[in-house]
Design a protein around this motif. Structure first.
Motif, PDB file in Angstrom:
ATOM      1  N   MET A 104       0.850  -1.194   0.000  1.00 43.20           N
ATOM      2  CA  MET A 104       0.000   0.000   0.000  1.00 43.20           C
ATOM      3  C   MET A 104       0.883   1.240   0.000  1.00 43.20           C
ATOM      4  SD  MET A 104      -2.917   1.140   2.772  1.00 43.20           S
ATOM      5  CE  MET A 104      -3.884  -0.334   2.496  1.00 43.20           C
ATOM      6  N   ASP A 105       0.554   2.194  -0.864  1.00 48.37           N
ATOM      7  CA  ASP A 105       1.297   3.438  -0.931  1.00 48.37           C
ATOM      8  C   ASP A 105       1.212   4.168   0.410  1.00 48.37           C
ATOM      9  OD1 ASP A 105       1.527   6.484  -1.493  1.00 48.37           O
ATOM     10  OD2 ASP A 105       2.334   5.521  -3.295  1.00 48.37           O
ATOM     11  N   ARG A 106       2.365   4.733   0.870  1.00 43.87           N
ATOM     12  CA  ARG A 106       2.383   5.404   2.175  1.00 43.87           C
ATOM     13  C   ARG A 106       1.369   6.528   2.268  1.00 43.87           C
ATOM     14  NH1 ARG A 106       8.733   5.952   4.023  1.00 43.87           N
ATOM     15  NH2 ARG A 106       9.215   3.721   4.014  1.00 43.87           N
ATOM     16  N   ALA A 107       1.174   7.204   1.147  1.00 46.28           N
ATOM     17  CA  ALA A 107       0.225   8.327   1.160  1.00 46.28           C
ATOM     18  C   ALA A 107      -1.198   7.851   1.409  1.00 46.28           C
ATOM     19  CB  ALA A 107       0.299   9.077  -0.164  1.00 46.28           C
ATOM     20  N   GLN A 108      -1.449   6.567   1.178  1.00 42.28           N
ATOM     21  CA  GLN A 108      -2.794   6.028   1.343  1.00 42.28           C
ATOM     22  C   GLN A 108      -2.982   5.293   2.671  1.00 42.28           C
ATOM     23  OE1 GLN A 108      -5.025   6.832  -1.021  1.00 42.28           O
ATOM     24  NE2 GLN A 108      -3.311   7.948  -1.960  1.00 42.28           N
ATOM     25  N   LEU A 109      -1.952   5.277   3.515  1.00 40.57           N
ATOM     26  CA  LEU A 109      -2.070   4.553   4.785  1.00 40.57           C
ATOM     27  C   LEU A 109      -3.166   5.173   5.655  1.00 40.57           C
ATOM     28  CD1 LEU A 109       1.665   3.943   5.773  1.00 40.57           C
ATOM     29  CD2 LEU A 109      -0.010   2.216   5.099  1.00 40.57           C
ATOM     30  N   PRO A 110      -4.126   4.374   6.134  1.00 38.84           N
ATOM     31  CA  PRO A 110      -5.213   4.908   6.974  1.00 38.84           C
ATOM     32  C   PRO A 110      -4.764   5.022   8.424  1.00 38.84           C
ATOM     33  CG  PRO A 110      -5.562   2.579   6.569  1.00 38.84           C
ATOM     34  CD  PRO A 110      -4.316   2.958   5.810  1.00 38.84           C
ATOM     35  N   LEU A 111      -3.986   6.059   8.735  1.00 38.90           N
ATOM     36  CA  LEU A 111      -3.330   6.153  10.047  1.00 38.90           C
ATOM     37  C   LEU A 111      -4.337   6.236  11.191  1.00 38.90           C
ATOM     38  CD1 LEU A 111      -0.361   8.546   9.197  1.00 38.90           C
ATOM     39  CD2 LEU A 111      -0.324   6.055   9.465  1.00 38.90           C
ATOM     40  N   ASN A 112      -5.396   7.022  11.038  1.00 32.66           N
ATOM     41  CA  ASN A 112      -6.384   7.114  12.119  1.00 32.66           C
ATOM     42  C   ASN A 112      -7.056   5.771  12.370  1.00 32.66           C
ATOM     43  OD1 ASN A 112      -5.909   9.799  12.657  1.00 32.66           O
ATOM     44  ND2 ASN A 112      -7.496  10.541  11.259  1.00 32.66           N
ATOM     45  N   ALA A 113      -7.351   5.058  11.302  1.00 32.85           N
ATOM     46  CA  ALA A 113      -7.980   3.748  11.452  1.00 32.85           C
ATOM     47  C   ALA A 113      -7.022   2.764  12.117  1.00 32.85           C
ATOM     48  CB  ALA A 113      -8.431   3.222  10.083  1.00 32.85           C
ATOM     49  N   LEU A 114      -5.744   2.839  11.778  1.00 33.75           N
ATOM     50  CA  LEU A 114      -4.760   1.952  12.394  1.00 33.75           C
ATOM     51  C   LEU A 114      -4.596   2.273  13.882  1.00 33.75           C
ATOM     52  CD1 LEU A 114      -2.097   1.849   9.542  1.00 33.75           C
ATOM     53  CD2 LEU A 114      -3.511  -0.072  10.329  1.00 33.75           C
ATOM     54  N   ARG A 115      -4.617   3.554  14.244  1.00 35.75           N
ATOM     55  CA  ARG A 115      -4.558   3.930  15.666  1.00 35.75           C
ATOM     56  C   ARG A 115      -5.771   3.391  16.404  1.00 35.75           C
ATOM     57  NH1 ARG A 115      -4.593   9.820  16.616  1.00 35.75           N
ATOM     58  NH2 ARG A 115      -4.085   9.240  18.760  1.00 35.75           N
ATOM     59  N   ALA A 116      -6.940   3.513  15.798  1.00 35.21           N
ATOM     60  CA  ALA A 116      -8.156   3.005  16.430  1.00 35.21           C
ATOM     61  C   ALA A 116      -8.083   1.494  16.590  1.00 35.21           C
ATOM     62  CB  ALA A 116      -9.379   3.395  15.598  1.00 35.21           C
ATOM     63  N   PHE A 117      -7.590   0.814  15.565  1.00 28.98           N
ATOM     64  CA  PHE A 117      -7.466  -0.649  15.642  1.00 28.98           C
ATOM     65  C   PHE A 117      -6.496  -1.057  16.747  1.00 28.98           C
ATOM     66  CE2 PHE A 117      -4.582  -4.125  14.438  1.00 28.98           C
ATOM     67  CZ  PHE A 117      -5.447  -5.200  14.623  1.00 28.98           C
ATOM     68  N   GLU A 118      -5.340  -0.409  16.814  1.00 31.01           N
ATOM     69  CA  GLU A 118      -4.316  -0.790  17.804  1.00 31.01           C
ATOM     70  C   GLU A 118      -4.829  -0.568  19.220  1.00 31.01           C
ATOM     71  OE1 GLU A 118      -1.051  -0.475  20.579  1.00 31.01           O
ATOM     72  OE2 GLU A 118      -2.290   1.230  19.931  1.00 31.01           O
TER      73      GLU A 118
END
Length: 289
Positions: A1-15
């Motif tokens: 996945m391209d870094r610009a497309q990383l869903p950072l907020n979703a990953l924080r919520a998941f973690e």
């Protein structure tokens, strides 16, 4: 996945949800609503095309796919957080992890740490103590300061300080010692290096007694027992100058033995960083000055 497309907020919520196994507690940690966390996780699941949690009546349970993703995401966030922490005072501080044998840490390094910090404000020195048994690779250490002969497999070792050993004891015990042979009638405290007392008695010209009693894995701990009047320790006086000056400990005889020295060690496979070089040079200057 391209870094610009990383869903950072979703990953924080998941973690956060994976740690708490609860959307509400994850929301409290992230200062958002339970619904926002649930929405972010659902969005991530749709993006990945798989479920990450089983929704249960009283919380959450990770799916196999969720279990696989958790350590990767957690490690990534931990590494980012650790790096950002190095900018806490407005400039980058390079972390330096050093394992130190406890006696050297308390007897030599600790009184000089403030001087090092003033001289090298760009180094974030992180110290862990050990009993001379250390795993440089397993503990991810840049350096280890340890006592011995300098011969550790796969390790580069720079000599730091000679550490001749001599009996140390409480003043109450020292008062009844007139000659080295008097030690034969006193409890002798032992380290895990079993030959040290034999070497000292040989240097004093006396047959060594059969040793019994507790074995200590730290000269610092053994010296504490000696100061409490529990027996006589064989330890390097150089590491206990404060206790000797305060007459908490006494060196009753001048006879010493050379059973090793302190070394600065690193893995041969570990390239020397700028922080490592600065620490090594500082130690060399301090131990030879």
């Amino acid at each position: 996945m391209d870094r610009a497309q990383l869903p950072l907020n979703a990953l924080r919520a998941f973690e956060a949800a994976a740690r708490h196994l609860n959307f509400t507690r994850a929301g409290l940690e992230l200062h958002v609503s339970q619904g926002a966390v649930s929405h972010q996780v659902a969005q991530l699941e749709r993006r990945l095309g798989t479920r990450l949690f089983h929704r249960l009546p009283r919380g959450l349970a990770l799916t196999d796919e969720g279990h696989a993703l958790v350590p990767v995401v957690a490690d990534a966030f931990d590494r980012v957080a650790a790096t950002l922490d190095q900018y806490a005072d407005g400039r980058f501080r390079e972390a330096l992890k050093v394992g130190v044998v406890g006696t050297f840490a308390t007897g030599w390094l600790l009184p000089r740490l403030a001087d090092f910090a003033r001289a090298h404000p760009g180094i974030d020195l992180r110290i862990s103590t050990n009993n001379n048994r250390v795993d440089l690779a397993g503990e991810a250490l840049d350096f280890a300061i340890r006592f011995g002969d300098g011969a550790w497999h796969g390790t580069h070792a720079d000599p730091l300080l000679a550490a001749p050993m001599s009996p140390l004891c409480a003043p109450s015990i020292a008062a009844r010692l007139r000659a080295p042979a008097d030690l034969l009638h006193e409890p002798l405290l032992r380290s895990y290096r079993s030959d040290e007392w034999a070497l000292w008695f040989a240097a004093a010209g006396i047959p060594a007694p059969v040793l019994r009693g507790p074995v200590f894995d730290s000269s610092a701990l053994m010296a504490t027992a000696a100061a409490a009047g529990q027996g006589i320790a064989l330890a390097p006086p150089l590491m206990f100058t404060r206790e000797l000056a305060a007459e908490i400990l006494v060196q009753p005889f001048a006879v010493t033995i050379d059973a090793g020295r302190y070394w600065l060690t690193r893995l041969m496979s570990r390239p020397e960083s700028d922080a490592m070089r600065q620490f090594r040079l500082w130690l060399a200057a301090e131990t030879t000055g």
